[in-house]
Enzyme design. Structure first.
Site, PDB file in Angstrom:
ATOM      1  N   GLY A  32       0.819  -1.203   0.000  1.00 27.75           N
ATOM      2  CA  GLY A  32       0.000   0.000   0.000  1.00 27.75           C
ATOM      3  C   GLY A  32       0.856   1.257   0.000  1.00 27.75           C
ATOM      4  N   SER A  33       0.421   2.257   0.747  1.00 29.46           N
ATOM      5  CA  SER A  33       1.030   3.583   0.647  1.00 29.46           C
ATOM      6  C   SER A  33       2.463   3.657   1.142  1.00 29.46           C
ATOM      7  CB  SER A  33       0.162   4.603   1.388  1.00 29.46           C
ATOM      8  OG  SER A  33      -1.093   4.741   0.748  1.00 29.46           O
ATOM      9  N   THR A  34       2.922   2.707   1.953  1.00 31.57           N
ATOM     10  CA  THR A  34       4.340   2.734   2.338  1.00 31.57           C
ATOM     11  C   THR A  34       5.230   2.520   1.107  1.00 31.57           C
ATOM     12  OG1 THR A  34       4.274   0.365   2.888  1.00 31.57           O
ATOM     13  CG2 THR A  34       3.910   1.937   4.689  1.00 31.57           C
TER      14      THR A  34
END
Length: 687
Positions: A382-384
């Site tokens: 995801g956003s990491t």
């Protein structure tokens, strides 16, 4: 004087009278002899043999006397068959002598073979048959943390056995009199020491078995008490028991040892060759009843203990991280969770916690949760994952942190419509603001300016698509499809951390690279091994690889400080007195059991102090139910673990002020401004 033939037997034969022709005896040869034998068997007279006349005797004619010749004795017929019916004692004796000599010749030949030609082999076989070997297990080496705290060790134990045929001879002194108490008395005396009821022990002591195990894991002190009883047929074998003082805190990391002494998981498997040592043995000669022959050959080869292994793990930090993630998993009703704590500069793993867990002291009671989810669980970050896109875009100089990005509510690429986590009107964010507010659309607009092949190369250099190289059991390499096989939409989803997968260790490694001025250092967990004499030999450290320049790494660090600011997605992760940088992650979770997406993966990864990073902490929760946004669910765990780690490792605040990270443009820019990064593809497609 005349005489009739066939008169008195034995009388002298009369000479023929003068003038009579003498009767001639038929010639007797081999054929005549055979004829008479055949006739005798048939019960009739042989031809030429004298027959008895029944008529009156005929008078012989007389003749003038003449000189007589001595009569020659009859010759023995040639070719006569020798009788073998045993009636002749001499023949029988000769036959028996020949048979006896033949038998003795066989015995003699066999004796010559055994004592002459095959003497060495026969002697070796006899030696083998009467030689017994008793294995002597080696003590397994210990596993200790970076400070020498024991995480796993072996303790001497005994396995008590019995020769049931000898127990009835047990004699003890009762009221001053030596009395044979046998099985019943032995059971009474052994019961409290072995922890077995008397009735059950009587059953185990009774029988004809020469070897039977009574009880395992008996302490040396208890065995000494048992031995002092002097019970016939009670023996012991030296064994060891693996002990894990930290219990569940490091179970899935350290691993366990099975009942047969083999390694069962974790570091016990990874370092098995170093830890297990080399077993010894005792060799002795025994009689047919299995007892040792006194004063006979006996040889003992002492076992070689295993070597100790020192880890980079801090046991106190491991304990705290384990409790912190366990509490959050229970609180959010998540499926599982993990915490990775890593040194930013050296790549050393300081803690790798995983929950649910098990008790390594009693592994047989656990049916699952033996693996460490930080190594084994593979998920979409995801956003990491946006940190990789941001670093690549800055390194390729296609964007700057302060560049304004026009972020609409939707964009379309390759027939797929993309959006952020929430609906919003068109926004004007800086690229630093895009990362701070975790905008998917803003990340796509910046990342698509980097060629697909170049973007794929950055993913590889950050460590995605391959294991760490430690060889930890069950570690997954994740999934990174070659850019030439990306689908139309995948070309854009990988930019914000979907369409590829990682494990928690790989995700932490991305932030370690940014924290370490763009140099990725492969993680390591074993720092040294002992030489068997109390001294430790350091394990060779892996060389770092520069992924991005120090300048790019610093820009990304400053941008990540905005994530924990007031306008960021994780103010819950901020630590008073320290500069903290990090990134939230909330991704759809693929579940192989249902064959599709089910629930979310929530994470927060960051480092501190942000301007001089020392520690990286990665928190990941799988399928939380009570809340799932990374900042809300994983952010507080990060704050607690990072705070404890800074104190445990005595890392003081730097005392510097955080940079001002501008998230939004000061005012709405001119739509015709060419310096604004906007969705030109969508604009061109609009009428």
């Amino acid at each position: 004087m005349t005489q009739t033939r066939g008169t008195r037997p034995g009388a002298p034969r009369p000479r023929p009278a003068h003038g009579d022709a003498p009767r001639r005896r038929p010639a007797e040869g081999a054929s005549a002899g055979k004829e008479r034998i055949a006739a005798a068997k048939a019960g009739r007279p042989a031809s030429g043999a004298p027959r008895t006349r029944t008529s009156a005797p005929r008078p012989t004619r007389t003749a003038a006397p003449r000189a007589t010749r001595p009569t020659a004795p009859p010759r023995r017929p040639t070719g006569r068959r020798v009788s073998l019916d045993g009636s002749n004692p001499r023949r029988r004796m000769r036959t028996m002598t020949v048979a006896i000599l033949f038998v003795f010749s066989i015995f003699g030949a066999q004796l010559l073979r055994l004592q002459g030609f095959d003497a060495s082999a026969v002697s070796a076989d006899a030696q083998t048959n009467r030689t017994a070997t008793v294995p002597l297990p080696a003590m397994r080496g210990s596993i200790v943390d970076r400070n020498g705290t024991i995480l796993a060790s072996s303790i001497e134990r005994r396995t008590v056995t019995v020769d049931q045929t000898a127990v009835p001879e047990y004699i003890k002194t009762v009221d001053g009199v030596r009395t044979t108490v046998g099985v019943a008395g032995a059971a009474q005396d052994l019961s409290p020491l072995l922890g077995i009821p008397v009735d059950d022990l009587v059953t185990k002591l009774t029988g004809t078995s020469r070897y039977r195990v009574l009880q395992k894991n008996i302490t040396p002190l208890n065995w000494r008490k048992i031995s002092e009883l002097g019970i016939n047929g009670i023996y012991s074998e030296a064994t060891s028991d693996r002990n894990y003082p930290t219990s569940t805190a490091a179970a899935s990391l350290v691993g366990f040892v099975q009942s047969d002494g083999s390694a069962g998981g974790g570091l016990e498997v990874l370092m098995d060759k170093t830890l297990k040592g080399k077993a010894g043995r005792t060799i002795f000669e025994q009689s047919q009843d299995g007892r040792a022959i006194p004063n006979a050959r006996q040889e003992t080869i002492s076992p070689v203990p295993g070597k100790d292994v020192k880890l980079t793990i801090d046991s106190d930090l491991q304990w705290f991280a384990q409790n912190a993630v366990a509490q959050k998993v229970i609180e959010t009703k998540a499926l599982s969770g993990s915490v990775v704590v890593q040194s930013a500069k050296t790549g050393e793993l300081l803690a790798v916690a995983s929950y649910p867990t098990f008790d390594p002291n009693q592994p047989g009671q656990a049916t699952e949760n033996w693996t460490n989810s930080a190594f084994n669980d593979v998920y979409e970050p995801g956003s990491t994952g946006k940190v990789i896109t941001a670093a690549a875009a800055l390194e390729e100089k296609v964007v700057t942190p302060s560049e304004v990005v026009e972020v609409p509510n939707r964009i379309r690429r390759s027939g797929t419509e993309f959006k952020d986590s929430h609906d919003h009107p068109t926004e004007y964010l800086t690229f630093a603001g895009v990362l701070a507010q975790s905008s998917n659309i803003g990340t796509i607009l910046a990342g698509e300016k980097v060629k697909a092949s170049t973007m794929y190369d950055y993913f590889k250099r950050f460590g995605l698509g391959s294991t760490s190289g430690m060889g930890f059991p069950g570690e997954g390499p994740g999934l990174l499809t070659d850019y030439r096989d990306w689908s139309g939409s995948q070309r854009y989803t990988v930019l914000f951390g979907q369409g590829l997968s990682v494990n928690a260790l790989q995700a932490a490694g991305v932030f370690q690279t940014i924290a370490n001025d763009g140099v990725r250092v492969p993680p390591r967990i074993v720092s040294a091994t002992s030489d068997g004499h109390g001294n430790y030999t350091p394990v060779e450290k892996a060389k770092g690889v520069e992924v991005v320049s120090p300048e790019t790494a610093k820009k990304v660090r400053d941008m990540l400080e905005g994530v924990v600011g007031k306008e960021g997605t994780a103010p819950e992760a901020k630590i008073p007195g320290y500069r903290v940088a990090g990134k939230t992650g909330t991704a759809d979770r693929y579940d192989a059991k249902v064959g599709g997406y089910s629930g979310k993966t929530s994470s927060f990864i960051g480092f501190a102090p942000a301007d001089d990073p020392e520690i990286v902490v990665a928190v990941t929760l799988q399928r939380p139910i009570k809340g799932y946004f990374g900042g809300v669910v994983a952010g507080p765990v990060f704050k607690d673990v990072m705070t404890y780690a800074l104190q445990e490792l005595q890392i003081p605040p730097t005392g510097t002020r955080s940079p001002v990270v501008k998230v939004k443009a000061d005012e709405t820019p001119d739509p015709s401004d060419p310096t604004i990064l906007r969705d030109k593809a969508s604009a061109a497609s609009r009428p």
